[in-house]
Design a protein around this motif. Sequence first.
Motif, PDB file in Angstrom:
ATOM      1  N   MET A 166       0.672  -1.185  -0.128  1.00 39.98           N
ATOM      2  CA  MET A 166      -0.093  -0.015   0.046  1.00 39.98           C
ATOM      3  C   MET A 166       0.868   1.280   0.126  1.00 39.98           C
ATOM      4  SD  MET A 166      -2.830  -1.209  -0.503  1.00 39.98           S
ATOM      5  CE  MET A 166      -3.790   0.415  -0.205  1.00 39.98           C
ATOM      6  N   ALA A 167       2.040   1.117   0.647  1.00 39.54           N
ATOM      7  CA  ALA A 167       2.918   2.365   0.541  1.00 39.54           C
ATOM      8  C   ALA A 167       3.249   2.790  -0.740  1.00 39.54           C
ATOM      9  CB  ALA A 167       4.044   1.936   1.605  1.00 39.54           C
ATOM     10  N   TYR A 168       3.677   1.711  -1.525  1.00 42.81           N
ATOM     11  CA  TYR A 168       4.080   2.407  -2.756  1.00 42.81           C
ATOM     12  C   TYR A 168       2.788   2.642  -3.807  1.00 42.81           C
ATOM     13  CZ  TYR A 168       6.123   1.851  -7.603  1.00 42.81           C
ATOM     14  OH  TYR A 168       6.718   2.431  -8.675  1.00 42.81           O
ATOM     15  N   LEU A 169       1.439   2.269  -3.378  1.00 44.19           N
ATOM     16  CA  LEU A 169       0.250   2.453  -4.117  1.00 44.19           C
ATOM     17  C   LEU A 169       0.263   3.818  -3.932  1.00 44.19           C
ATOM     18  CD1 LEU A 169      -2.174   1.463  -5.534  1.00 44.19           C
ATOM     19  CD2 LEU A 169      -3.361   1.448  -3.433  1.00 44.19           C
ATOM     20  N   PHE A 170       0.680   4.505  -2.987  1.00 45.02           N
ATOM     21  CA  PHE A 170       0.418   6.007  -2.705  1.00 45.02           C
ATOM     22  C   PHE A 170       1.814   6.722  -3.414  1.00 45.02           C
ATOM     23  CE2 PHE A 170      -2.525   4.571   0.370  1.00 45.02           C
ATOM     24  CZ  PHE A 170      -3.616   5.194   0.069  1.00 45.02           C
ATOM     25  N   LEU A 171       2.707   6.068  -3.159  1.00 46.31           N
ATOM     26  CA  LEU A 171       4.113   6.669  -3.570  1.00 46.31           C
ATOM     27  C   LEU A 171       4.042   6.765  -5.120  1.00 46.31           C
ATOM     28  CD1 LEU A 171       6.836   7.729  -3.228  1.00 46.31           C
ATOM     29  CD2 LEU A 171       7.671   5.422  -3.239  1.00 46.31           C
ATOM     30  N   GLN A 172       3.575   5.897  -5.969  1.00 46.03           N
ATOM     31  CA  GLN A 172       3.552   5.754  -7.416  1.00 46.03           C
ATOM     32  C   GLN A 172       2.915   7.064  -8.195  1.00 46.03           C
ATOM     33  OE1 GLN A 172       1.424   2.387  -8.795  1.00 46.03           O
ATOM     34  NE2 GLN A 172      -0.203   2.901  -7.788  1.00 46.03           N
ATOM     35  N   CYS A 173       2.001   7.802  -7.579  1.00 39.93           N
ATOM     36  CA  CYS A 173       1.418   8.759  -8.230  1.00 39.93           C
ATOM     37  C   CYS A 173       2.391  10.058  -8.016  1.00 39.93           C
ATOM     38  CB  CYS A 173       0.117   9.331  -7.417  1.00 39.93           C
ATOM     39  SG  CYS A 173      -1.181   8.034  -7.732  1.00 39.93           S
ATOM     40  N   PRO A 174       2.927  10.382  -7.047  1.00 36.90           N
ATOM     41  CA  PRO A 174       3.923  11.675  -7.083  1.00 36.90           C
ATOM     42  C   PRO A 174       5.195  11.327  -7.970  1.00 36.90           C
ATOM     43  CG  PRO A 174       3.861  10.861  -4.762  1.00 36.90           C
ATOM     44  CD  PRO A 174       2.609  10.241  -5.551  1.00 36.90           C
ATOM     45  N   PHE A 233       6.831   5.572 -18.634  1.00 35.68           N
ATOM     46  CA  PHE A 233       7.062   5.337 -17.310  1.00 35.68           C
ATOM     47  C   PHE A 233       6.358   3.791 -16.916  1.00 35.68           C
ATOM     48  CE2 PHE A 233       4.873   5.168 -13.161  1.00 35.68           C
ATOM     49  CZ  PHE A 233       5.861   5.992 -12.173  1.00 35.68           C
ATOM     50  N   PRO A 234       5.383   3.223 -17.515  1.00 32.95           N
ATOM     51  CA  PRO A 234       5.047   1.910 -16.897  1.00 32.95           C
ATOM     52  C   PRO A 234       5.944   0.693 -17.376  1.00 32.95           C
ATOM     53  CG  PRO A 234       3.441   2.816 -18.611  1.00 32.95           C
ATOM     54  CD  PRO A 234       4.233   3.949 -18.277  1.00 32.95           C
ATOM     55  N   PHE A 237       8.814   1.966 -14.264  1.00 28.40           N
ATOM     56  CA  PHE A 237       8.340   2.027 -12.803  1.00 28.40           C
ATOM     57  C   PHE A 237       7.079   1.041 -12.766  1.00 28.40           C
ATOM     58  CE2 PHE A 237      10.633   5.950 -13.343  1.00 28.40           C
ATOM     59  CZ  PHE A 237      11.761   5.716 -12.231  1.00 28.40           C
ATOM     60  N   PRO A 238       6.858   0.285 -11.661  1.00 25.02           N
ATOM     61  CA  PRO A 238       5.687  -0.442 -11.596  1.00 25.02           C
ATOM     62  C   PRO A 238       4.478   0.663 -11.186  1.00 25.02           C
ATOM     63  CG  PRO A 238       7.433  -1.593 -10.155  1.00 25.02           C
ATOM     64  CD  PRO A 238       7.797  -0.226 -10.627  1.00 25.02           C
ATOM     65  N   ILE A 239       3.364   0.489 -11.857  1.00 30.49           N
ATOM     66  CA  ILE A 239       2.142   1.259 -11.546  1.00 30.49           C
ATOM     67  C   ILE A 239       1.119   0.254 -11.524  1.00 30.49           C
ATOM     68  CG2 ILE A 239       2.238   1.810 -13.915  1.00 30.49           C
ATOM     69  CD1 ILE A 239       1.293   4.623 -12.550  1.00 30.49           C
ATOM     70  N   HIS A 240       0.024   0.364 -10.611  1.00 28.10           N
ATOM     71  CA  HIS A 240      -1.203  -0.300 -10.586  1.00 28.10           C
ATOM     72  C   HIS A 240      -2.093   0.167 -11.836  1.00 28.10           C
ATOM     73  CE1 HIS A 240      -5.225  -1.608  -9.172  1.00 28.10           C
ATOM     74  NE2 HIS A 240      -4.490  -2.689  -8.575  1.00 28.10           N
ATOM     75  N   LYS A 241      -2.610  -1.036 -12.491  1.00 27.68           N
ATOM     76  CA  LYS A 241      -3.311  -0.501 -13.715  1.00 27.68           C
ATOM     77  C   LYS A 241      -4.371   0.456 -13.463  1.00 27.68           C
ATOM     78  CE  LYS A 241      -2.122  -5.085 -15.515  1.00 27.68           C
ATOM     79  NZ  LYS A 241      -2.528  -6.550 -16.292  1.00 27.68           N
ATOM     80  N   VAL A 242      -5.304   0.242 -12.593  1.00 25.59           N
ATOM     81  CA  VAL A 242      -6.316   1.327 -12.545  1.00 25.59           C
ATOM     82  C   VAL A 242      -5.791   2.844 -12.211  1.00 25.59           C
ATOM     83  CG1 VAL A 242      -8.117   2.159 -10.904  1.00 25.59           C
ATOM     84  CG2 VAL A 242      -7.823  -0.341 -11.381  1.00 25.59           C
ATOM     85  N   TYR A 244      -3.075   3.887 -13.186  1.00 21.42           N
ATOM     86  CA  TYR A 244      -2.365   4.567 -14.495  1.00 21.42           C
ATOM     87  C   TYR A 244      -3.552   4.881 -15.401  1.00 21.42           C
ATOM     88  CZ  TYR A 244       0.013   4.570 -18.992  1.00 21.42           C
ATOM     89  OH  TYR A 244       0.537   5.193 -20.247  1.00 21.42           O
ATOM     90  N   LEU A 245      -4.825   4.104 -15.359  1.00 21.25           N
ATOM     91  CA  LEU A 245      -5.882   4.797 -16.177  1.00 21.25           C
ATOM     92  C   LEU A 245      -6.316   6.074 -15.782  1.00 21.25           C
ATOM     93  CD1 LEU A 245      -8.045   1.611 -16.892  1.00 21.25           C
ATOM     94  CD2 LEU A 245      -6.616   2.796 -18.850  1.00 21.25           C
ATOM     95  N   LEU A 246      -6.297   6.095 -14.288  1.00 20.07           N
ATOM     96  CA  LEU A 246      -6.988   7.443 -13.669  1.00 20.07           C
ATOM     97  C   LEU A 246      -6.065   8.452 -14.038  1.00 20.07           C
ATOM     98  CD1 LEU A 246      -8.188   6.094 -10.217  1.00 20.07           C
ATOM     99  CD2 LEU A 246      -9.530   6.794 -12.349  1.00 20.07           C
ATOM    100  N   LEU A 247      -4.775   8.387 -13.941  1.00 20.06           N
ATOM    101  CA  LEU A 247      -3.627   9.466 -14.304  1.00 20.06           C
ATOM    102  C   LEU A 247      -3.644   9.657 -15.573  1.00 20.06           C
ATOM    103  CD1 LEU A 247      -0.718   7.928 -11.967  1.00 20.06           C
ATOM    104  CD2 LEU A 247      -1.831   9.981 -11.514  1.00 20.06           C
ATOM    105  N   PHE A 248      -3.911   8.800 -16.369  1.00 17.21           N
ATOM    106  CA  PHE A 248      -4.010   9.100 -17.812  1.00 17.21           C
ATOM    107  C   PHE A 248      -5.139   9.943 -18.294  1.00 17.21           C
ATOM    108  CE2 PHE A 248      -4.206   8.238 -22.380  1.00 17.21           C
ATOM    109  CZ  PHE A 248      -2.760   8.347 -22.925  1.00 17.21           C
TER     110      PHE A 248
END
Length: 354
Positions: A166-174, A233-234, A237-242, A244-248
């Motif tokens: 979960m820590a990386y889940l929040f870190l991946q956005c910044p 980026f993907p 760096f690892p990024i959750h699929k959802v 990535y979609l939201l960020l895109f």
Amino acid sequence: MDIVLETADAFFFDHVYAKLFPVPQAVTSLLEVAQPSNELLLSLSKNLSLSYIPSEPYEYTFVSAPTAAYLSTIPRTNIVRQFLSLFFITYAFALFMYFVFSGMSYVFVYDKRNLDHPKYLKNQMRMEIQQALASMPAMALLTVPWFLAEVRGHSVMYWDLNEYGMAYLFLQCPLFILFTDLGIYLIHRGLHHPILYKRLHKPHHKWIVPTPFASLACHPLDGYAQSLPYHIFPFVFPIHKVSYLLLFVNINIWAILIHDGEYLTNNPVINGSACHTLHHLYFNYNYGQFTTLWDRIGGSYRTPEKSLFDEKTKMSAATWKQQASEVERIVKEVENEDDRQYLKGDATETKKEK
């Protein structure tokens, strides 16, 4: 993009390919009366080319496959089918985002007083839309190979939340914001090199006083080049699929918002609409997309004038006169001559544009 493709397959493309490339009628009849199962499909696939076996092509199934998924001889895993489907998805997404969100921004956010700015062009919105429509097919075509590589499992995107915690889940956005912002800064600044500017970037700088419809009004190679960090980026760096979609989706909305001319924030960190307005007015400043960090480090940051945040002065004759004077000097330096046709206070044309 496998989530998007699988969903689009289930609701649309499975039916299209089943119609265009159907399996033999005997198989169709069998599958229509019997619930497809792994055993049945594996048995049939020994002799016939069926389109879908539940264990393929994804590591999870986001949407249950309809019967139509088994009725085409062109399987979901076919690379040509995936390429074509992704192209239509990407192009349709670009059209939807452009017209819906640019339209909403223009109607509800954009300050229409900009239409009277001395550097606003004749028929500008029409030309912005024409440029965007001309560029979108090529940009979509160039983008599809990245999405295809993602769908075929070559990225480091993941689905299981426990895989990186979960820590990386929040870190991946910044991390995504910082990485892509740096990439766009470098690419965008490179596009201002005289050789590249004249051939690729000049069409986007035609709009000195842009509207929200200017977000995609650019040369297709320019738009594609500035999107590369999002696609790279993907694969790094690892990024959750959802995520990535939201960020895109959000970065496409952001590209519209920084062209809306509404200066909601004067935050020194955020490269908002005011910063990007200065880039269109004065060319060689504020190349970043999301933050002012890389412009500050690279010495290209220009602080928006306080007058832009004061309702009494942001659209005043004195402010516009100062802007127009500096624009004319910079355009002469960058482009040698100005071939734009300005509205120049033509009341009839202004009313028509509105």
